[in-house]
Design an enzyme around this catalytic site. Structure first.
Site, mmCIF file in Angstrom:
data_model
loop_
_atom_site.group_PDB
_atom_site.id
_atom_site.type_symbol
_atom_site.label_atom_id
_atom_site.label_comp_id
_atom_site.label_asym_id
_atom_site.label_seq_id
_atom_site.Cartn_x
_atom_site.Cartn_y
_atom_site.Cartn_z
ATOM 1 N N THR A 20 0.799 -1.235 0.000
ATOM 2 C CA THR A 20 0.000 0.000 0.000
ATOM 3 C C THR A 20 0.831 1.284 0.000
ATOM 4 O O THR A 20 0.300 2.367 0.241
ATOM 5 C CB THR A 20 -0.947 0.042 1.217
ATOM 6 O OG1 THR A 20 -0.149 0.091 2.411
ATOM 7 C CG2 THR A 20 -1.883 -1.149 1.247
ATOM 8 N N TRP A 21 2.124 1.181 -0.287
ATOM 9 C CA TRP A 21 2.937 2.402 -0.325
ATOM 10 C C TRP A 21 2.493 3.247 -1.524
ATOM 11 O O TRP A 21 2.460 2.722 -2.647
ATOM 12 C CB TRP A 21 4.409 1.999 -0.446
ATOM 13 C CG TRP A 21 5.388 3.090 -0.178
ATOM 14 C CD1 TRP A 21 5.172 4.264 0.467
ATOM 15 C CD2 TRP A 21 6.778 3.090 -0.547
ATOM 16 N NE1 TRP A 21 6.328 5.001 0.545
ATOM 17 C CE2 TRP A 21 7.332 4.305 -0.070
ATOM 18 C CE3 TRP A 21 7.611 2.186 -1.217
ATOM 19 C CZ2 TRP A 21 8.666 4.643 -0.255
ATOM 20 C CZ3 TRP A 21 8.939 2.516 -1.397
ATOM 21 C CH2 TRP A 21 9.474 3.727 -0.925
ATOM 22 N N ASP A 47 -0.358 -5.129 3.519
ATOM 23 C CA ASP A 47 0.821 -4.548 4.160
ATOM 24 C C ASP A 47 0.733 -3.030 4.114
ATOM 25 O O ASP A 47 0.570 -2.444 3.047
ATOM 26 C CB ASP A 47 2.088 -4.985 3.414
ATOM 27 C CG ASP A 47 3.328 -4.345 4.015
ATOM 28 O OD1 ASP A 47 3.762 -4.833 5.076
ATOM 29 O OD2 ASP A 47 3.823 -3.339 3.457
ATOM 30 N N TYR A 52 3.652 5.427 5.412
ATOM 31 C CA TYR A 52 3.084 5.629 4.075
ATOM 32 C C TYR A 52 2.064 6.772 4.085
ATOM 33 O O TYR A 52 1.008 6.680 4.715
ATOM 34 C CB TYR A 52 2.437 4.342 3.553
ATOM 35 C CG TYR A 52 3.397 3.154 3.465
ATOM 36 C CD1 TYR A 52 4.778 3.337 3.481
ATOM 37 C CD2 TYR A 52 2.928 1.855 3.371
ATOM 38 C CE1 TYR A 52 5.662 2.269 3.414
ATOM 39 C CE2 TYR A 52 3.797 0.772 3.296
ATOM 40 C CZ TYR A 52 5.163 0.991 3.328
ATOM 41 O OH TYR A 52 6.029 -0.067 3.264
ATOM 42 N N GLN A 162 10.707 -8.598 6.410
ATOM 43 C CA GLN A 162 10.236 -8.060 5.120
ATOM 44 C C GLN A 162 11.398 -7.348 4.438
ATOM 45 O O GLN A 162 11.979 -6.428 5.010
ATOM 46 C CB GLN A 162 9.064 -7.097 5.356
ATOM 47 C CG GLN A 162 8.418 -6.659 4.054
ATOM 48 C CD GLN A 162 7.270 -5.684 4.231
ATOM 49 O OE1 GLN A 162 7.341 -4.546 3.768
ATOM 50 N NE2 GLN A 162 6.206 -6.127 4.890
ATOM 51 N N TYR A 190 9.386 -7.392 -0.683
ATOM 52 C CA TYR A 190 8.688 -6.168 -1.116
ATOM 53 C C TYR A 190 9.219 -5.682 -2.458
ATOM 54 O O TYR A 190 10.251 -6.136 -2.933
ATOM 55 C CB TYR A 190 8.710 -5.096 -0.028
ATOM 56 C CG TYR A 190 10.037 -4.413 0.309
ATOM 57 C CD1 TYR A 190 10.664 -3.517 -0.553
ATOM 58 C CD2 TYR A 190 10.625 -4.626 1.549
ATOM 59 C CE1 TYR A 190 11.831 -2.855 -0.215
ATOM 60 C CE2 TYR A 190 11.803 -3.969 1.909
ATOM 61 C CZ TYR A 190 12.395 -3.075 1.014
ATOM 62 O OH TYR A 190 13.549 -2.426 1.355
HETATM 63 P P1 NAP Z 1 5.934 -2.819 -6.546
HETATM 64 O O1 NAP Z 1 4.830 -3.569 -5.917
HETATM 65 O O2 NAP Z 1 7.142 -3.514 -7.011
HETATM 66 O O3 NAP Z 1 5.413 -1.955 -7.772
HETATM 67 C C1 NAP Z 1 4.307 -1.100 -7.680
HETATM 68 C C2 NAP Z 1 4.077 -0.531 -9.082
HETATM 69 O O4 NAP Z 1 3.737 -1.617 -9.973
HETATM 70 C C3 NAP Z 1 2.920 0.446 -9.128
HETATM 71 O O5 NAP Z 1 3.306 1.482 -10.008
HETATM 72 C C4 NAP Z 1 1.785 -0.355 -9.716
HETATM 73 O O6 NAP Z 1 0.897 0.423 -10.478
HETATM 74 C C5 NAP Z 1 2.530 -1.304 -10.627
HETATM 75 N N1 NAP Z 1 1.798 -2.544 -10.850
HETATM 76 C C6 NAP Z 1 1.288 -3.390 -9.912
HETATM 77 N N2 NAP Z 1 0.691 -4.440 -10.489
HETATM 78 C C7 NAP Z 1 0.830 -4.247 -11.825
HETATM 79 C C8 NAP Z 1 0.415 -5.014 -12.958
HETATM 80 N N3 NAP Z 1 -0.224 -6.158 -12.813
HETATM 81 N N4 NAP Z 1 0.719 -4.519 -14.180
HETATM 82 C C9 NAP Z 1 1.402 -3.349 -14.331
HETATM 83 N N5 NAP Z 1 1.809 -2.594 -13.294
HETATM 84 C C10 NAP Z 1 1.529 -3.056 -12.059
HETATM 85 O O7 NAP Z 1 6.477 -1.665 -5.576
HETATM 86 P P2 NAP Z 1 6.316 -1.220 -4.084
HETATM 87 O O8 NAP Z 1 5.038 -0.501 -3.879
HETATM 88 O O9 NAP Z 1 7.570 -0.509 -3.749
HETATM 89 O O10 NAP Z 1 6.355 -2.580 -3.231
HETATM 90 C C11 NAP Z 1 5.205 -3.271 -2.815
HETATM 91 C C12 NAP Z 1 4.883 -3.031 -1.357
HETATM 92 O O11 NAP Z 1 5.950 -3.470 -0.524
HETATM 93 C C13 NAP Z 1 4.726 -1.570 -0.967
HETATM 94 O O12 NAP Z 1 3.532 -1.004 -1.454
HETATM 95 C C14 NAP Z 1 4.832 -1.666 0.530
HETATM 96 O O13 NAP Z 1 3.614 -2.135 1.101
HETATM 97 C C15 NAP Z 1 5.954 -2.693 0.667
HETATM 98 N N6 NAP Z 1 7.292 -2.065 0.796
HETATM 99 C C16 NAP Z 1 7.961 -2.231 1.981
HETATM 100 C C17 NAP Z 1 9.205 -1.631 2.165
HETATM 101 C C18 NAP Z 1 9.927 -1.797 3.476
HETATM 102 O O14 NAP Z 1 10.917 -1.108 3.716
HETATM 103 N N7 NAP Z 1 9.474 -2.699 4.327
HETATM 104 C C19 NAP Z 1 9.802 -0.889 1.120
HETATM 105 C C20 NAP Z 1 9.119 -0.783 -0.084
HETATM 106 C C21 NAP Z 1 7.880 -1.375 -0.236
HETATM 107 P P3 NAP Z 1 -0.567 0.899 -9.985
HETATM 108 O O15 NAP Z 1 -0.429 1.372 -8.593
HETATM 109 O O16 NAP Z 1 -0.916 1.935 -10.982
HETATM 110 O O17 NAP Z 1 -1.496 -0.293 -10.082
#
Ligand code: NAP
Length: 281
Positions: A20-21, A47, A52, A162, A190
């Site tokens: 949900t970031w 998550d 966020y 994570q 993530y």
């Molecule tokens: P991600 O999930 O790797 O990528 C998100 C991007 O991918 C968004 O732009 C999304 O677009 C796009 N997307 C998702 N599904 C898609 C699909 N089927 N086709 C095309 N594009 C798609 O990046 P993230 O948000 O960095 O990582 C996921 C989660 O991990 C975060 O949201 C957070 O909850 C967690 N996180 C944790 C940490 C930590 O330090 N613990 C750090 C980073 C992230 P749309 O939004 O337009 O659908």
């Protein structure tokens, strides 16, 4: 949807969850519809974090899961600067208020900060005793941090670590993943698509490998990537998607099984690389 046991907890958690970031930066109703569509499709691991949108993502999640709380495996994170004994408790209570719930299924230290691990663990224990969190874990912990934490708390206490994990960033496979598997700690990967724009396109040789495997399964390259990232019982992934269409595609990976040859092809196309310190986003 495939499920794996979450650390030493009694929970079976879907391998594909929902991040949900930045979910709060788009059209709220669309993001809420996306999260709810994900719940319908079994992506019940949600998550979030107090970081966020400075709480806005938690508020949006709270609206999305209203009336569905019992279906959800809800995870949030305390910022390191809040992770003193009392600060951890207070941060969790603020998160619970924004999320409109009385408990988290798992509460994580977002990354190591200024407070001794003993203090954060004491905060987690208070919350657990009061029923406000059902389990706790960490995020962005390298093996040295994990060893130190293990020496404080011992077995069956750390639910998960994570960490950054996608096809082009497999550093955790050198040491962090083996450590977690040896100690019964789940690994939640993530940024499975590389956060923004880094997903290998069909015109790259590695992207063509994903496309070829996807075609055999009537799947998409992103589904193949997600299936690879949850190929072991210790692994979970939490793609973030703010559109229901993206959520549907991601959920489809929960039923995709890659065979040994396909896993080897991906392994070759996206090599692990040299061992380095744990990278963080
Ligand atoms: P991600 O999930 O790797 O990528 C998100 C991007 O991918 C968004 O732009 C999304 O677009 C796009 N997307 C998702 N599904 C898609 C699909 N089927 N086709 C095309 N594009 C798609 O990046 P993230 O948000 O960095 O990582 C996921 C989660 O991990 C975060 O949201 C957070 O909850 C967690 N996180 C944790 C940490 C930590 O330090 N613990 C750090 C980073 C992230 P749309 O939004 O337009 O659908």
């Amino acid at each position: 949807m495939k499920y794996h046991r979450f650390g030493a907890t009694r929970h079976e958690v879907p391998v594909i969850g929902q991040g949900t970031w930045y979910i709060d930066t788009g059209i709220p109703d669309r993001a809420i519809a996306a999260i709810r569509r994900g719940l319908d499709l079994g992506m019940t691991h949600i998550d979030t974090a107090e970081m966020y949108g400075s709480g806005d993502a938690e508020e949006l999640v709270g609206r999305a899961i209203a009336g569905h709380r019992d279906e959800v495996f809800l995870v949030s994170k305390v910022l390191p600067e809040n992770a003193s004994i009392e600060g951890t408790v207070a941060a969790c209570e603020r998160s619970l208020y924004r999320l409109r719930t009385d408990r988290l299924d798992c509460y994580l230290l977002h990354w190591r900060g200024p407070y001794p691990l003993e203090d954060t663990v004491a905060g987690f224990e208070t919350l657990q005793r009061d029923g406000k969190i059902l389990s706790w874990g960490v995020s962005n912990f390298d093996v040295g941090d994990l060893d130190e934490l293990w020496s404080i708390v011992g077995p069956a206490r750390i639910a998960c670590n994570q960490v950054l994990y996608h096809l082009r960033e497999r550093s955790i496979e050198h040491a962090v993943l083996p450590w977690c598997e040896r100690h019964g700690v789940s690994v939640v990967g993530y940024s499975p698509f590389g956060h923004s724009g880094a997903f290998p396109g069909p015109h790259t040789s590695a992207g063509r490998v994903l496309s070829a495997i996807a075609a055999k399964h009537n799947a998409t390259p992103r589904q193949v990537a997600l299936a690879f990232l949850v190929r072991r019982p210790s692994l979970f992934t939490i793609p973030k998607a703010s559109s229901p269409e993206h959520v549907e595609e991601n959920a489809g990976a929960g039923d995709l099984r890659l065979n040994g040859r396909e896993l080897a092809m991906i392994d070759e196309a996206f090599p692990i690389g040299i061992r380095q310190r744990l990278p963080v986003l």
